[in-house]
Design a protein around this motif. Structure first.
Motif, PDB file in Angstrom:
ATOM      1  N   VAL B  11       0.693  -1.340   0.033  1.00 14.39           N
ATOM      2  CA  VAL B  11       0.253   0.094  -0.020  1.00 14.39           C
ATOM      3  C   VAL B  11       1.010   1.357  -0.054  1.00 14.39           C
ATOM      4  N   LEU B  12       2.079   1.307   0.798  1.00 13.88           N
ATOM      5  CA  LEU B  12       2.740   2.394   0.748  1.00 13.88           C
ATOM      6  C   LEU B  12       3.473   2.605  -0.393  1.00 13.88           C
ATOM      7  N   ARG B  13       3.840   1.555  -0.939  1.00  7.78           N
ATOM      8  CA  ARG B  13       4.779   1.720  -2.227  1.00  7.78           C
ATOM      9  C   ARG B  13       3.700   2.302  -3.170  1.00  7.78           C
ATOM     10  N   GLU B  14       2.528   1.832  -3.478  1.00  8.58           N
ATOM     11  CA  GLU B  14       1.516   2.317  -4.281  1.00  8.58           C
ATOM     12  C   GLU B  14       1.256   3.592  -4.313  1.00  8.58           C
ATOM     13  N   ARG B  15       1.372   4.203  -3.100  1.00  5.42           N
ATOM     14  CA  ARG B  15       1.299   5.762  -3.075  1.00  5.42           C
ATOM     15  C   ARG B  15       2.486   6.481  -2.992  1.00  5.42           C
ATOM     16  N   GLY B  16       3.549   5.693  -3.303  1.00  9.59           N
ATOM     17  CA  GLY B  16       4.775   6.494  -3.310  1.00  9.59           C
ATOM     18  C   GLY B  16       5.246   6.911  -1.868  1.00  9.59           C
ATOM     19  N   GLN B  17       4.799   6.171  -0.958  1.00  9.01           N
ATOM     20  CA  GLN B  17       5.407   6.534   0.433  1.00  9.01           C
ATOM     21  C   GLN B  17       6.354   5.721   0.837  1.00  9.01           C
ATOM     22  N   ARG B  18       7.229   6.002   1.560  1.00 11.73           N
ATOM     23  CA  ARG B  18       8.424   5.229   2.046  1.00 11.73           C
ATOM     24  C   ARG B  18       8.173   4.159   2.912  1.00 11.73           C
ATOM     25  N   VAL B  19       8.779   2.979   2.998  1.00 10.95           N
ATOM     26  CA  VAL B  19       8.511   1.972   3.872  1.00 10.95           C
ATOM     27  C   VAL B  19       9.494   2.063   5.105  1.00 10.95           C
ATOM     28  N   THR B  20       9.029   2.473   6.087  1.00  9.03           N
ATOM     29  CA  THR B  20      10.093   2.616   7.335  1.00  9.03           C
ATOM     30  C   THR B  20       9.571   1.726   8.493  1.00  9.03           C
ATOM     31  N   GLN B  21      10.381   1.238   9.369  1.00  8.24           N
ATOM     32  CA  GLN B  21      10.303   0.702  10.745  1.00  8.24           C
ATOM     33  C   GLN B  21       9.318   1.214  11.213  1.00  8.24           C
ATOM     34  N   PRO B  22       9.247   2.481  11.724  1.00 14.75           N
ATOM     35  CA  PRO B  22       8.139   3.120  12.506  1.00 14.75           C
ATOM     36  C   PRO B  22       6.801   2.945  12.018  1.00 14.75           C
ATOM     37  N   ARG B  23       6.536   2.716  10.746  1.00 17.56           N
ATOM     38  CA  ARG B  23       5.422   2.553  10.221  1.00 17.56           C
ATOM     39  C   ARG B  23       5.042   1.002  10.138  1.00 17.56           C
ATOM     40  N   LEU B  24       6.036   0.416   9.949  1.00 23.39           N
ATOM     41  CA  LEU B  24       5.714  -1.403  10.100  1.00 23.39           C
ATOM     42  C   LEU B  24       5.441  -1.687  11.548  1.00 23.39           C
ATOM     43  N   ARG B  25       6.073  -0.949  12.688  1.00 25.40           N
ATOM     44  CA  ARG B  25       5.858  -1.300  13.614  1.00 25.40           C
ATOM     45  C   ARG B  25       4.560  -0.877  14.388  1.00 25.40           C
ATOM     46  N   ILE B  26       3.916   0.365  14.020  1.00 28.23           N
ATOM     47  CA  ILE B  26       2.835   0.771  14.608  1.00 28.23           C
ATOM     48  C   ILE B  26       1.716   0.091  13.769  1.00 28.23           C
ATOM     49  N   HIS B  27       1.947  -0.145  12.631  1.00 26.61           N
ATOM     50  CA  HIS B  27       0.910  -0.783  11.914  1.00 26.61           C
ATOM     51  C   HIS B  27       0.694  -2.334  12.521  1.00 26.61           C
ATOM     52  N   ARG B  28       1.761  -3.050  12.820  1.00 25.16           N
ATOM     53  CA  ARG B  28       1.541  -4.319  13.356  1.00 25.16           C
ATOM     54  C   ARG B  28       0.829  -4.374  14.650  1.00 25.16           C
ATOM     55  N   LEU B  29       1.185  -3.283  15.454  1.00 24.06           N
ATOM     56  CA  LEU B  29       0.916  -2.968  16.806  1.00 24.06           C
ATOM     57  C   LEU B  29      -0.692  -2.964  16.785  1.00 24.06           C
ATOM     58  N   VAL B  30      -1.218  -1.831  16.088  1.00 25.75           N
ATOM     59  CA  VAL B  30      -2.574  -1.699  15.810  1.00 25.75           C
ATOM     60  C   VAL B  30      -3.432  -2.940  15.267  1.00 25.75           C
ATOM     61  N   ALA B  31      -2.674  -3.576  14.397  1.00 25.82           N
ATOM     62  CA  ALA B  31      -3.570  -4.744  13.876  1.00 25.82           C
ATOM     63  C   ALA B  31      -3.357  -5.912  14.665  1.00 25.82           C
ATOM     64  N   ALA B  32      -2.577  -6.050  15.841  1.00 24.28           N
ATOM     65  CA  ALA B  32      -2.207  -7.011  16.840  1.00 24.28           C
ATOM     66  C   ALA B  32      -3.306  -6.733  17.753  1.00 24.28           C
ATOM     67  N   THR B  33      -3.532  -5.506  18.079  1.00 23.67           N
ATOM     68  CA  THR B  33      -4.397  -5.338  19.185  1.00 23.67           C
ATOM     69  C   THR B  33      -5.764  -5.767  18.972  1.00 23.67           C
ATOM     70  N   PRO B  34      -6.177  -6.636  19.840  1.00 21.66           N
ATOM     71  CA  PRO B  34      -7.684  -7.240  19.617  1.00 21.66           C
ATOM     72  C   PRO B  34      -8.635  -6.044  19.507  1.00 21.66           C
ATOM     73  N   ARG B  35      -8.786  -4.867  20.563  1.00 18.72           N
ATOM     74  CA  ARG B  35      -9.766  -4.206  20.213  1.00 18.72           C
ATOM     75  C   ARG B  35      -9.488  -2.724  19.642  1.00 18.72           C
ATOM     76  N   HIS B  36      -8.824  -1.711  20.496  1.00 15.97           N
ATOM     77  CA  HIS B  36      -8.590  -0.463  20.018  1.00 15.97           C
ATOM     78  C   HIS B  36      -7.592   0.098  20.815  1.00 15.97           C
ATOM     79  N   VAL B  37      -6.966   1.046  20.180  1.00 14.47           N
ATOM     80  CA  VAL B  37      -5.573   1.576  20.693  1.00 14.47           C
ATOM     81  C   VAL B  37      -5.795   3.065  20.832  1.00 14.47           C
ATOM     82  N   THR B  38      -5.102   3.722  21.720  1.00 13.46           N
ATOM     83  CA  THR B  38      -4.851   4.997  21.784  1.00 13.46           C
ATOM     84  C   THR B  38      -3.250   5.189  21.537  1.00 13.46           C
ATOM     85  N   ALA B  39      -3.134   6.690  21.229  1.00 13.06           N
ATOM     86  CA  ALA B  39      -1.636   6.953  20.714  1.00 13.06           C
ATOM     87  C   ALA B  39      -0.729   6.698  21.890  1.00 13.06           C
TER      88      ALA B  39
END
Lengths: 131, 131
Positions: B11-39
């Motif tokens: 998705v990032l590449r498709e939009r010309g956005q860079r793939v970075t560690q922070p983005r992957l890690r945050i995405h993983r965590l949000v996806a892994a959290t069963p319900r909801h997350v706050t910043a």
DNA sequence: ATGACTGCAAACTCTTTGCACAACA
DNA sequence: TGTTGTGCAAAGAGTTTGCAGTCAT
């Protein structure tokens, strides 16, 4: 507006709370606002009342069951006078809020044992004008 | 978790956005959290990431349609990984959030001409344990 | 008169912004 | 190497709190 004041006066007395001008004025304004109010809007209309008073009064009115806190999307708390349980359709672009009547239908979906005190429905999208 | 990373990378590449560690890690965590997350919760789990990065990444992920902002009652923004449109039952006392499936039924109530982008249903009350 | 309520101001929390450094492509 | 993304720190909103003075009872 006198009926409103009497109603609030009765509720306040019943709970041993004092009847003050700020409380009556804030209550009047929330009740008179067709849709929804923020603390900031109230402060604009009642500039001689401090934010502290506005917030604490809103909290009190909520405890009294006269006003309701509505979750909002922009990190701003929106208040609503208590009338009928209802939902909102919120325009993502212009911020317009429309009342909708879907809250009742949503109640059937509660998890087992969950005691519903109120049902809020929010539809986010674009209103007819912005679409 | 590799499938997740690949999905976001695409998705990032498709939009010309860079793939970075922070983005992957945050995405993983949000996806892994069963319900909801706050910043804030994310920052607790990823203390080496700055709040600024967490917020801007969440904003990006929302634009990418991978994460959703959910209105919350306490003035805190709650994020949710995008799966199915759904609603929440929120316990007033302990704050527990349960997913419910009522959002679809609520759609029928939209005002004329309103283009729904998403439907949020919140039931506020007491969960079985607190009731 | 006395206790609750209000106003002021400061504090607090959550979120955003500006700028220099670091990392992706 | 050239941008884009990140971290740091400070600023900015919205809301809450502490305390002294004011007002309802």
């Amino acid at each position: 507006m006198d009926a409103l004041d009497h109603k609030l006066t009765a509720v306040l007395r019943e709970r041993g709370q004092r009847v003050t001008q700020p409380r009556l004025r804030i209550h009047r304004l929330v009740a008179a606002t067709p849709r929804h109010v923020t603390a900031d809007q109230l402060h604009d209309e009642l500039p001689d009342l401090s934010p502290a008073t506005i917030y604490s009064t809103l909290e009190l009115l909520e405890e009294l069951g006269v006003v309701r806190r509505v979750a909002s999307l922009e990190g701003v708390t929106v208040y609503d006078s208590v009338s009928e349980p209802h939902g909102h359709a919120v325009c993502r672009r212009c911020g317009a809020m429309f009342d909708i009547a879907a809250a009742d239908t949503a109640r059937s979906a509660a998890p087992a044992g969950f005691e519903i005190e109120r049902a809020e429905v929010q539809l986010i999208g674009l209103c007819a004008r912005c679409a």
